[in-house]
Scaffold this active site. Structure first.
Site, mmCIF file in Angstrom:
data_model
loop_
_atom_site.group_PDB
_atom_site.id
_atom_site.type_symbol
_atom_site.label_atom_id
_atom_site.label_comp_id
_atom_site.label_asym_id
_atom_site.label_seq_id
_atom_site.Cartn_x
_atom_site.Cartn_y
_atom_site.Cartn_z
ATOM 1 N N LYS A 1 0.675 -1.152 -0.025
ATOM 2 C CA LYS A 1 -0.154 -0.205 -0.039
ATOM 3 C C LYS A 1 1.451 1.332 -0.582
ATOM 4 O O LYS A 1 0.468 2.384 -0.762
ATOM 5 C CB LYS A 1 -0.795 0.107 1.350
ATOM 6 C CG LYS A 1 -1.596 -1.132 1.584
ATOM 7 C CD LYS A 1 -2.928 -1.242 2.451
ATOM 8 C CE LYS A 1 -3.649 -2.496 1.616
ATOM 9 N NZ LYS A 1 -4.726 -2.468 2.642
ATOM 10 N N LYS B 1 -2.238 2.075 9.094
ATOM 11 C CA LYS B 1 -2.845 1.086 8.468
ATOM 12 C C LYS B 1 -1.433 0.465 7.980
ATOM 13 O O LYS B 1 -0.697 0.915 7.488
ATOM 14 C CB LYS B 1 -3.429 1.296 6.659
ATOM 15 C CG LYS B 1 -4.428 1.759 6.840
ATOM 16 C CD LYS B 1 -4.937 2.100 5.117
ATOM 17 C CE LYS B 1 -6.068 2.628 5.122
ATOM 18 N NZ LYS B 1 -7.063 2.663 3.629
ATOM 19 N N GLY C 1 -7.326 -7.519 3.067
ATOM 20 C CA GLY C 1 -8.691 -7.961 3.535
ATOM 21 C C GLY C 1 -9.507 -7.537 5.323
ATOM 22 O O GLY C 1 -9.392 -8.386 5.923
ATOM 23 N N PHE D 1 -9.056 8.999 9.076
ATOM 24 C CA PHE D 1 -9.883 8.243 8.651
ATOM 25 C C PHE D 1 -11.190 9.388 8.184
ATOM 26 O O PHE D 1 -12.224 10.514 8.726
ATOM 27 C CB PHE D 1 -10.556 8.009 9.727
ATOM 28 C CG PHE D 1 -11.208 7.043 10.741
ATOM 29 C CD1 PHE D 1 -11.438 5.914 9.434
ATOM 30 C CD2 PHE D 1 -12.871 7.257 10.864
ATOM 31 C CE1 PHE D 1 -12.379 4.710 9.677
ATOM 32 C CE2 PHE D 1 -13.703 6.545 10.625
ATOM 33 C CZ PHE D 1 -13.257 4.764 10.152
ATOM 34 N N HIS E 1 -17.852 3.161 -0.934
ATOM 35 C CA HIS E 1 -17.036 2.877 -1.582
ATOM 36 C C HIS E 1 -17.593 2.986 -3.442
ATOM 37 O O HIS E 1 -18.854 1.800 -3.274
ATOM 38 C CB HIS E 1 -16.621 1.232 -0.717
ATOM 39 C CG HIS E 1 -16.404 0.265 -1.631
ATOM 40 N ND1 HIS E 1 -14.915 -0.966 -1.085
ATOM 41 C CD2 HIS E 1 -15.963 -0.402 -2.989
ATOM 42 C CE1 HIS E 1 -14.542 -1.030 -1.486
ATOM 43 N NE2 HIS E 1 -15.406 -0.300 -3.137
ATOM 44 N N LYS F 1 -18.454 -6.953 1.459
ATOM 45 C CA LYS F 1 -19.691 -6.546 0.344
ATOM 46 C C LYS F 1 -20.839 -8.017 0.536
ATOM 47 O O LYS F 1 -20.712 -9.023 0.226
ATOM 48 C CB LYS F 1 -19.287 -6.497 -1.051
ATOM 49 C CG LYS F 1 -18.081 -4.888 -1.099
ATOM 50 C CD LYS F 1 -17.149 -5.365 -2.348
ATOM 51 C CE LYS F 1 -15.889 -4.404 -2.482
ATOM 52 N NZ LYS F 1 -15.158 -5.260 -3.037
ATOM 53 N N GLU G 1 -9.855 0.685 -6.235
ATOM 54 C CA GLU G 1 -11.106 1.370 -4.936
ATOM 55 C C GLU G 1 -11.443 2.899 -4.684
ATOM 56 O O GLU G 1 -9.977 3.029 -4.413
ATOM 57 C CB GLU G 1 -10.852 0.660 -4.205
ATOM 58 C CG GLU G 1 -11.555 -1.280 -4.687
ATOM 59 C CD GLU G 1 -11.296 -1.890 -3.339
ATOM 60 O OE1 GLU G 1 -12.059 -3.188 -3.038
ATOM 61 O OE2 GLU G 1 -11.277 -2.431 -2.480
ATOM 62 N N ASN H 1 -7.405 -3.977 -6.682
ATOM 63 C CA ASN H 1 -7.392 -5.422 -6.692
ATOM 64 C C ASN H 1 -6.775 -6.145 -7.893
ATOM 65 O O ASN H 1 -7.841 -5.747 -8.803
ATOM 66 C CB ASN H 1 -8.484 -5.653 -6.448
ATOM 67 C CG ASN H 1 -8.847 -5.659 -4.921
ATOM 68 O OD1 ASN H 1 -7.935 -5.590 -4.084
ATOM 69 N ND2 ASN H 1 -10.224 -4.944 -4.654
ATOM 70 N N ARG I 1 -6.938 -8.252 -9.496
ATOM 71 C CA ARG I 1 -7.854 -9.825 -9.976
ATOM 72 C C ARG I 1 -9.375 -9.569 -10.354
ATOM 73 O O ARG I 1 -9.565 -8.672 -10.195
ATOM 74 C CB ARG I 1 -7.620 -10.828 -9.250
ATOM 75 C CG ARG I 1 -8.400 -10.080 -7.588
ATOM 76 C CD ARG I 1 -8.275 -10.688 -6.903
ATOM 77 N NE ARG I 1 -8.671 -9.972 -5.211
ATOM 78 C CZ ARG I 1 -10.101 -9.674 -4.577
ATOM 79 N NH1 ARG I 1 -11.002 -9.675 -5.926
ATOM 80 N NH2 ARG I 1 -10.384 -8.889 -3.849
HETATM 81 P P1 ADP Z 1 -7.427 -4.306 2.712
HETATM 82 O O1 ADP Z 1 -7.197 -4.238 1.749
HETATM 83 O O2 ADP Z 1 -7.678 -4.783 3.565
HETATM 84 O O3 ADP Z 1 -9.662 -4.536 2.392
HETATM 85 P P2 ADP Z 1 -7.947 -1.548 2.361
HETATM 86 O O4 ADP Z 1 -7.280 -0.028 2.462
HETATM 87 O O5 ADP Z 1 -9.650 -1.347 0.977
HETATM 88 O O6 ADP Z 1 -7.693 -2.504 2.598
HETATM 89 O O7 ADP Z 1 -9.367 -0.635 3.457
HETATM 90 C C1 ADP Z 1 -10.251 -1.866 4.017
HETATM 91 C C2 ADP Z 1 -11.713 -0.794 4.198
HETATM 92 O O8 ADP Z 1 -11.359 0.273 5.539
HETATM 93 C C3 ADP Z 1 -12.412 0.203 3.652
HETATM 94 O O9 ADP Z 1 -13.153 -0.845 2.482
HETATM 95 C C4 ADP Z 1 -13.300 1.654 4.357
HETATM 96 O O10 ADP Z 1 -13.842 0.691 5.179
HETATM 97 C C5 ADP Z 1 -12.460 1.896 5.181
HETATM 98 N N1 ADP Z 1 -10.826 2.211 5.405
HETATM 99 C C6 ADP Z 1 -9.833 1.771 5.011
HETATM 100 N N2 ADP Z 1 -9.201 3.485 4.701
HETATM 101 C C7 ADP Z 1 -10.141 4.084 5.166
HETATM 102 C C8 ADP Z 1 -10.110 5.939 5.409
HETATM 103 N N3 ADP Z 1 -8.937 6.542 5.642
HETATM 104 N N4 ADP Z 1 -11.121 6.149 6.057
HETATM 105 C C9 ADP Z 1 -11.972 6.052 6.566
HETATM 106 N N5 ADP Z 1 -11.908 4.443 5.848
HETATM 107 C C10 ADP Z 1 -11.065 3.278 5.561
#
Ligand code: ADP
Length: 449
Positions: A116, A158, A164, A202, A208, A237, A275, A290, A292
């Site tokens: 990331k 993060k 996931g 956040f 999404h 989802k 995304e 993603n 894939r």
């Molecule tokens: P993963 O790779 O584990 O799916 P993501 O970065 O896609 O992680 O984030 C997963 C979920 O976490 C997102 O769908 C969202 O709901 C929440 N999320 C991630 N980053 C943020 C953020 N900066 N602010 C609010 N929600 C977040």
């Protein structure tokens, strides 16, 4: 075209890929675990081969066993589906180095998007909007405090290698920051073997929304519009639709252009998804890519008329995309409901024997599932057992079509989330089309009181 493709997956997606192979005149090889001897993918493929015991680690994640299966069946290419090894760049490399074709993007683009921190740096140079936060990795609590001064609270820490929905911590105030930071770092190291973490503001009420892209090996890359995926619980989802009911045309053009720019930045080949989180004011930010095919790809197939699995296979042979961006038009509305073998409101898994299965039919209803009457759902894997997809000329008609399709669906013997979908489809908040990623959980909380 290939003679034979091995499908390194199970369940509905393996069945989906086998179907595409049959339509292309390609022989298909299913791999299965001991728990999946009687599974639909095992039965439908032209050949099937056991790769180990029930536990995924020993079968669907067992790279040597899958490579041996490819060798003994004389397969030419490997399709990973989603989940399991689909985003494992080392597996992709092994496939390629062993002389097979990997039906997916290059290991290099998988690696970049799988990290990331690297992905965000790449996106920044490509001009894709990013959630405000740290510039790259954050190494200490002091640094984290420094970043917090610009992002404010709440913020989210993060793991660079997380996925996931794991490896994330939301922090609401400065006193909670040191502990959360240290915990996130330690947990990331233990869970992903990489303790790199970074910080983002956040976003409190985002939607999404994701953009489907498709590229070939000749430098052609297009988008196939967006999907609305805000209906989630625990980052899972539950219902997806295309197009998003909440985007105005200007934002749609902008977000699709950003998705395309993101994919271009890593010379993307094959089908992929970018995304985004979208704020109430329609400002949007890159979240992740993603690399894939996704569970929810059928809604895009339906509004665009493009068979995404077929094109994953075609571009893997070196074929050029047969359409340009201009030729991709959206037609009507599509919704997908994920059918899970779990309690509709408690979400406890419910494996067991399907005593009776009756699939819905009729106009503009698609069923992607691996179910049949008598099937024993094994307890070892994901609880998603199928998907119902409907299409209609507009969203209202599409919802009504889904309601009648879901009412026709009968699965007896195991508990499923059918009732959740029935109630959700009738919910005025869902019907209004204006909801964010918290809608489902807030509604479920109300249902419990
Ligand atoms: P993963 O790779 O584990 O799916 P993501 O970065 O896609 O992680 O984030 C997963 C979920 O976490 C997102 O769908 C969202 O709901 C929440 N999320 C991630 N980053 C943020 C953020 N900066 N602010 C609010 N929600 C977040």
């Amino acid at each position: 075209m290939f003679n034979k493709i091995l499908i390194a997956n199970r369940g509905e997606i393996a069945v989906r890929i086998i179907r595409a192979c049959k339509e292309l005149g390609v022989r298909s090889v299913a791999v299965y675990s001991e728990a999946d001897r009687e599974a639909m993918h095992t039965r439908l493929a032209d050949e099937s081969i056991c790769i180990g015991p029930a536990a995924s680690k020993l079968s669907y994640l067992n790279i040597p066993a899958i490579m041996s299966a490819a060798e003994v069946t004389d397969s030419e290419a490997i399709h990973p589906g989603y989940g399991f090894l689909a985003e494992n760049s080392e597996f992709a490399e092994i496939v390629i180095e062993s002389g097979y074709t990997w039906i997916g993007p290059t290991p290099e683009s998988m690696r970049t998007m799988g990290d990331k921190v690297k992905a965000k740096a790449k996106m920044e140079t490509a001009g894709v909007p990013l959630v405000p936060g740290s510039e790259g990795a954050v190494g200490s609590v002091d640094e984290a405090k420094e970043v917090a001064r610009s992002t404010g609270f709440p913020l989210i820490i993060k793991a660079a290698s997380g996925g996931g929905g794991r490896g994330m911590k939301i922090v609401h105030s400065e006193p909670a920051l040191p502990n959360a930071f240290n915990m996130c770092q330690t947990e990331a190291g233990a869970a992903f073997g990489d303790d790199t973490v970074f910080i983002e503001k956040f976003l409190e009420e985002p939607r999404h929304i994701e953009v489907q892209v498709l590229g070939d090996t000749h430098g052609n890359l297009i988008h196939l519009y967006e999907r609305e995926c805000s209906m989630q619980r625990n980052n899972q989802k539950i219902l997806e639709e295309a197009p998003s009911p909440s985007l105005d045309e200007e934002t749609r053009q902008a977000i699709c252009a950003a998705g395309l720019a993101a994919a271009k930045a890593v010379d993307y080949v094959g089908a992929g998804t970018v995304e985004f989180l979208v704020n109430p004011d329609n400002s949007f930010y890159f979240m992740e890519m993603n690399t894939r095919i996704q569970v929810e790809h059928p809604v895009t197939e339906w509004i665009t008329g493009v068979d995404l699995i077929e094109w994953q296979i075609r571009v893997a042979t070196g074929e050029k995309l047969a359409f340009t961006q201009k030729q991709i038009k959206m037609k009507g509305h599509a919704i997908e409901c994920r059918i899970n073998a779990e309690h509709p409101f408690k979400f406890t898994p419910s494996p067991g024997t399907v005593e009776l299965y009756h699939a819905p039919g009729g106009r503009s209803v698609r069923v992607d599932s691996a179910l049949y009457t008598g099937y024993r759902i094994p307890p070892h894997y994901d609880s998603m057992i199928g998907k119902i997809i409907t299409h209609a000329r507009d969203r209202e008609k599409c919802i009504r079509r889904m309601q009648r399709a879901i009412d026709e669906l009968a699965i007896i013997g195991v508990t499923t989330n059918i009732e959740l979908h029935q109630r959700l489809l009738a919910n005025p908040g869902f019907q209004s089309g204006s909801f964010n990623i918290h809608f489902l959980e807030r509604w479920l909380d109300q249902l419990r009181v």
